[in-house]
Design an enzyme around this catalytic site. Sequence first.
Site, PDB file in Angstrom:
ATOM      1  CD  GLU A 177     -30.765 -47.974   5.778  1.00 30.10           C
ATOM      2  OE1 GLU A 177     -31.560 -48.225   4.843  1.00 30.10           O
ATOM      3  OE2 GLU A 177     -30.445 -46.806   6.086  1.00 30.10           O
ATOM      4  CD  GLU A 296     -27.105 -44.494   5.459  1.00 32.65           C
ATOM      5  OE1 GLU A 296     -28.173 -43.911   5.149  1.00 32.65           O
ATOM      6  OE2 GLU A 296     -26.782 -45.614   5.022  1.00 32.65           O
TER       7      GLU A 296
END
Length: 504
Positions: A177, A296
């Site tokens: 991320e 995720e």
Amino acid sequence: MSQEEATARLTVHDGFSLGELDRRLFGSFLEHMGRAVYTGIYEPGHPTADGSGFRTDVLELVRELGPTIVRYPGGNFVSAYNWEDGVGPVEDRPVRLDLAWRSRESNRFGLDEFAAWCRQAGADMMLAVNLGTRGVDAARNLVEYCNHPGGTYWSDLRRRHGAAQPHGVRVWCLGNEQDAPWQIGHKTAYEYGRAALEAAKAMRRVDPGIKLAACGSSNSRMPTFGRWEATVLEEAYDQVDFITLHNYYEDVEGDLDSLLASSDSMDEFIRTVVGTCDHVKGMLHSPRTMMLSFDEWNVWHQTEFHAGDDTRVPWRDAPELAEDVYTAAEAVVVGTLLISLLNHADRVRMGCLAQLVNVIAPITTEPGGMSWRQTTFFPFSDVAARARGQALRAEVRSPRHPTRRYGEVDSVVAAATFDDADGALTLFVANRSTGIPATLELELAGSLAGYRVTGHRVLSSADPGLRNTAAQPDAVAPCEVPAGGPIRLEPVSWNVLRCAPPAG
């Protein structure tokens, strides 16, 4: 509530295949966050702990759940993590401040423990490297430690630590991320694309056989979504094998109808990223097709979550974080998200339910005490156990119903898989309507003509808000219903239909 009954029709033809399923689609995720590791999978002194400190009660549940690959050690945690802290004699390992979740990290559990745990769990390893505070040097050294047989500094260090054979890690994440302002070492898309490219080149020189995943957007609502993927891939396209996707879904303001339709949002997210990948492929004149890793995904009560990096909170050891307790309805949502992944299996080759134990997880534990299955355990275990072989196109003609967030949506969604090894056809079907049951009509064609339903497993509850807890760990559980009659899909239900050819 209306008592009418709807009819849905599901058509499956074995000639319309999306391709061979990649079993890595059914992965999970362990981060050094909250109690995922400590008092989750690892608790020396627990009545069930083995000689390595692994909770064997949790290992049994993980094997039943069936994740094929597990991503580690993060997540936000990895972006300020020194992997060297988690190897070697435990008594010599440093205690560090984890800036991601405002915790003290003891490093009692690290890389070699994770490798040993994965062997016992029957899962492959997916390792993330730190591209937040570190970079090329730490990444290539980590690959050498894990995968080189011996005769070099890092591989011989692994051997001295007790792992004579290489860990053989085949899949690696290039950071986590990095588009997000909350990430330690946050970068622009260009900065990250360059860092990922150079790390990938060095890692491949150590082990040319590894597969690498570059960070996509941390969710589809990020202001840079789309532009981030395009820029990163322009820099690193020829050195990576996957671009990652992350997204979580939740009930906002009691809008259950929209929550149950979340897989429509996942579908659109996947289609958009596929389009971006193919645009860059064409622009670069590359012969390679980029695959996706949705590493995720889950239901997460994020509006109720207080971030672990709040500086007003004292430093803690393995605090309780994001220990959501899931409802029967949220289990159905997880099932529909799995249906979405199956229906995009031609491009989504890996996936990770985040996370595995205690933190937004299908398995919950008490320190020193029991462990149990959350409601979301069951759809994942169903798909991990039965989705094998080819993913087939599942055409559904469904009644529709309105939602506040997504407009009018199909009430019934489905996916289909066909196992060439034993000829088994499995249909995964969800009724997303909160009020109207449906009768499902099947049209099985091609060599599937004549197949009949031999088993029907259902997860539903008269109370969609019912949860499994320590006091009532089996309040919500699937049941078998008789096969052979009309196929009834209860409102807010997850259904697994097992089909076989006629006898003889």
